[in-house]
Design a protein around this motif. Structure first.
Motif, PDB file in Angstrom:
ATOM      1  N   LYS A   1       0.848  -1.189   0.000  1.00 19.23           N
ATOM      2  CA  LYS A   1       0.000   0.000   0.000  1.00 19.23           C
ATOM      3  C   LYS A   1       0.886   1.242   0.000  1.00 19.23           C
ATOM      4  N   ALA A   2       0.726   2.068  -1.011  1.00 21.70           N
ATOM      5  CA  ALA A   2       1.551   3.266  -1.125  1.00 21.70           C
ATOM      6  C   ALA A   2       1.370   4.190   0.074  1.00 21.70           C
ATOM      7  N   GLU A   3       0.162   4.257   0.585  1.00 23.95           N
ATOM      8  CA  GLU A   3      -0.123   5.182   1.684  1.00 23.95           C
ATOM      9  C   GLU A   3       0.725   4.877   2.912  1.00 23.95           C
ATOM     10  N   ALA A   4       0.859   3.600   3.261  1.00 21.36           N
ATOM     11  CA  ALA A   4       1.604   3.225   4.470  1.00 21.36           C
ATOM     12  C   ALA A   4       3.044   3.720   4.406  1.00 21.36           C
ATOM     13  N   PHE A   5       3.701   3.498   3.271  1.00 21.45           N
ATOM     14  CA  PHE A   5       5.102   3.917   3.156  1.00 21.45           C
ATOM     15  C   PHE A   5       5.220   5.421   3.028  1.00 21.45           C
ATOM     16  N   ASN A   6       4.331   6.044   2.263  1.00 20.07           N
ATOM     17  CA  ASN A   6       4.404   7.491   2.076  1.00 20.07           C
ATOM     18  C   ASN A   6       4.183   8.243   3.381  1.00 20.07           C
ATOM     19  N   VAL A   7       3.267   7.766   4.193  1.00 20.99           N
ATOM     20  CA  VAL A   7       3.009   8.405   5.489  1.00 20.99           C
ATOM     21  C   VAL A   7       4.232   8.237   6.387  1.00 20.99           C
ATOM     22  N   TYR A   8       4.792   7.048   6.389  1.00 21.14           N
ATOM     23  CA  TYR A   8       5.999   6.790   7.190  1.00 21.14           C
ATOM     24  C   TYR A   8       7.148   7.687   6.733  1.00 21.14           C
ATOM     25  N   ALA A   9       7.380   7.751   5.419  1.00 21.51           N
ATOM     26  CA  ALA A   9       8.474   8.556   4.875  1.00 21.51           C
ATOM     27  C   ALA A   9       8.266  10.043   5.151  1.00 21.51           C
ATOM     28  N   HIS A  10       7.013  10.483   5.067  1.00 19.11           N
ATOM     29  CA  HIS A  10       6.702  11.889   5.332  1.00 19.11           C
ATOM     30  C   HIS A  10       7.001  12.234   6.789  1.00 19.11           C
ATOM     31  N   PHE A  11       6.618  11.345   7.697  1.00 21.43           N
ATOM     32  CA  PHE A  11       6.881  11.571   9.121  1.00 21.43           C
ATOM     33  C   PHE A  11       8.384  11.632   9.382  1.00 21.43           C
ATOM     34  N   MET A  12       9.130  10.697   8.802  1.00 20.18           N
ATOM     35  CA  MET A  12      10.565  10.631   9.027  1.00 20.18           C
ATOM     36  C   MET A  12      11.302  11.841   8.465  1.00 20.18           C
ATOM     37  N   SER A  13      10.768  12.418   7.406  1.00 19.04           N
ATOM     38  CA  SER A  13      11.461  13.533   6.753  1.00 19.04           C
ATOM     39  C   SER A  13      11.011  14.904   7.237  1.00 19.04           C
ATOM     40  N   THR A  14       9.960  14.951   8.053  1.00 15.82           N
ATOM     41  CA  THR A  14       9.452  16.247   8.503  1.00 15.82           C
ATOM     42  C   THR A  14       9.466  16.427  10.020  1.00 15.82           C
ATOM     43  N   ASN A  15       9.504  15.326  10.776  1.00 14.59           N
ATOM     44  CA  ASN A  15       9.507  15.432  12.233  1.00 14.59           C
ATOM     45  C   ASN A  15      10.848  15.987  12.707  1.00 14.59           C
ATOM     46  N   PRO A  16      10.851  17.104  13.439  1.00  9.89           N
ATOM     47  CA  PRO A  16      12.124  17.736  13.845  1.00  9.89           C
ATOM     48  C   PRO A  16      12.986  16.864  14.745  1.00  9.89           C
TER      49      PRO A  16
ATOM     50  N   THR B   1      12.072  16.118 -10.386  1.00 10.52           N
ATOM     51  CA  THR B   1      10.948  16.423  -9.503  1.00 10.52           C
ATOM     52  C   THR B   1      10.226  15.127  -9.137  1.00 10.52           C
ATOM     53  N   ILE B   2       9.421  15.202  -8.130  1.00  7.87           N
ATOM     54  CA  ILE B   2       8.706  14.023  -7.654  1.00  7.87           C
ATOM     55  C   ILE B   2       7.231  14.370  -7.477  1.00  7.87           C
ATOM     56  N   GLY B   3       6.363  13.405  -7.763  1.00  4.49           N
ATOM     57  CA  GLY B   3       4.936  13.637  -7.642  1.00  4.49           C
ATOM     58  C   GLY B   3       4.496  13.718  -6.194  1.00  4.49           C
ATOM     59  N   THR B   4       3.299  14.175  -5.986  1.00  2.00           N
ATOM     60  CA  THR B   4       2.752  14.280  -4.624  1.00  2.00           C
ATOM     61  C   THR B   4       1.441  13.525  -4.514  1.00  2.00           C
ATOM     62  N   VAL B   5       1.092  13.175  -3.298  1.00  2.22           N
ATOM     63  CA  VAL B   5      -0.182  12.526  -2.998  1.00  2.22           C
ATOM     64  C   VAL B   5      -0.768  13.206  -1.769  1.00  2.22           C
ATOM     65  N   THR B   6      -2.051  13.016  -1.562  1.00  2.00           N
ATOM     66  CA  THR B   6      -2.724  13.637  -0.418  1.00  2.00           C
ATOM     67  C   THR B   6      -3.453  12.584   0.392  1.00  2.00           C
ATOM     68  N   TYR B   7      -3.152  12.539   1.699  1.00  2.00           N
ATOM     69  CA  TYR B   7      -3.830  11.618   2.607  1.00  2.00           C
ATOM     70  C   TYR B   7      -4.369  12.430   3.779  1.00  2.00           C
ATOM     71  N   ASP B   8      -5.658  12.320   4.024  1.00  2.00           N
ATOM     72  CA  ASP B   8      -6.303  13.050   5.121  1.00  2.00           C
ATOM     73  C   ASP B   8      -5.972  14.538   5.076  1.00  2.00           C
ATOM     74  N   GLY B   9      -5.948  15.094   3.882  1.00  2.00           N
ATOM     75  CA  GLY B   9      -5.716  16.523   3.725  1.00  2.00           C
ATOM     76  C   GLY B   9      -4.256  16.943   3.792  1.00  2.00           C
TER      77      GLY B   9
ATOM     78  N   VAL C   1      -0.606  16.941   2.140  1.00  2.00           N
ATOM     79  CA  VAL C   1       0.100  16.726   0.881  1.00  2.00           C
ATOM     80  C   VAL C   1       1.518  16.252   1.182  1.00  2.00           C
ATOM     81  N   MET C   2       1.909  15.174   0.567  1.00  2.00           N
ATOM     82  CA  MET C   2       3.255  14.627   0.782  1.00  2.00           C
ATOM     83  C   MET C   2       3.808  14.054  -0.515  1.00  2.00           C
ATOM     84  N   LYS C   3       5.112  13.846  -0.538  1.00  2.00           N
ATOM     85  CA  LYS C   3       5.770  13.321  -1.734  1.00  2.00           C
ATOM     86  C   LYS C   3       5.464  11.834  -1.907  1.00  2.00           C
ATOM     87  N   ASP C   4       5.298  11.456  -3.169  1.00  2.00           N
ATOM     88  CA  ASP C   4       4.962  10.070  -3.486  1.00  2.00           C
ATOM     89  C   ASP C   4       6.248   9.246  -3.627  1.00  2.00           C
ATOM     90  N   LEU C   5       6.882   8.966  -2.514  1.00  2.00           N
ATOM     91  CA  LEU C   5       8.138   8.225  -2.521  1.00  2.00           C
ATOM     92  C   LEU C   5       7.935   6.750  -2.823  1.00  2.00           C
TER      93      LEU C   5
END
Length: 225
Positions: free
Chosen positions: A42-57, A135-143, A145-149
């Protein structure tokens, strides 16, 4: 003796190699745990994980610390290799143990292969993630926007050459860990009659399980198409 002289000594270099190695071992465990979301299909599971890892300070601070220790591991490895060659004349590198095994003799070679793999790995994913390569595409989950890694990884693992090279490098990583895990604890003086068998068992299990899990991901994604 000053800290500078201590760290510059032979034992100081070995201690830094061991400490940085143990921290990198912890990093690998965390990294493979997160990457296992790729097997969910599922793309969402990895994208959400990657987004958290790349944005959490907090995660970013920890990641930067690991980067410093990774650089330190390479620097001290090179220093020890050069030191050993000068002391014993162009003989294969034997990090701390004198067991004469093939793995211990060629830790420098194995480490070099892993370093090259990481450079390529970063060029494939980290550089793309930070849009240093295209460039890389984006996806939106629960409002959000994150990169589609996920699509970047899936496209990469559709190439059998990349999958094969990745799996081969995981074999190299396994050999590197097989010797390095126990050697790090031995250098730090944490070995004893009671703990050495346990450390040896955990190290060997780790050196098999983690590389297998890493290698399993591209194979499964390739076969899944």
């Amino acid at each position: 003796m000053s800290w500078g002289k201590t760290l510059g000594s032979s034992i100081g270099k070995k201690i830094m190699m061991s400490l940085s190695g143990i921290l990198l071992i912890l990093f690998l465990a965390g990294h493979v745990s997160g990457n296992m979301t790729l097997l969910m299909g599922k793309a969402e599971a990895f994208n959400v994980y990657a987004h958290f890892m790349s944005t959490n300070p907090i995660v970013q601070v920890i990641a930067n610390v690991f980067k410093l220790f990774f650089v330190a591991h390479i620097v001290y490895a090179i220093a020890l290799i050069r030191q050993n060659k000068k002391a014993r004349g162009n003989k294969a590198y034997d990090q701390t143990n004198k067991d004469g095994t093939t793995v211990s003799k060629y830790m420098g070679v194995l480490g070099t292969v892993i370093a090259v793999f990481l450079v390529v790995h970063l060029a494939q994913y980290w550089a793309v993630m930070h849009e240093l390569r295209g460039t890389i595409g984006t996806v939106t989950y629960d409002g959000v926007v994150m990169k589609d890694l996920y699509s970047v990884v899936a496209a990469s693992y559709a190439n059998p050459i990349i999958v094969g090279a990745y799996v081969a490098c995981m074999f190299v990583l396994a050999f590197h860990l097989w010797h390095g895990f126990a050697s790090a604890f031995q250098t730090l003086g944490w070995a004893s009659k009671r703990w050495t068998p346990i450390i040896s068992f955990v190290g060997k299990a780790y050196s098999i399980i983690v590389p297998v899990l890493f290698g399993l991901i591209p194979v499964v994604m390739y076969l899944r198409g």
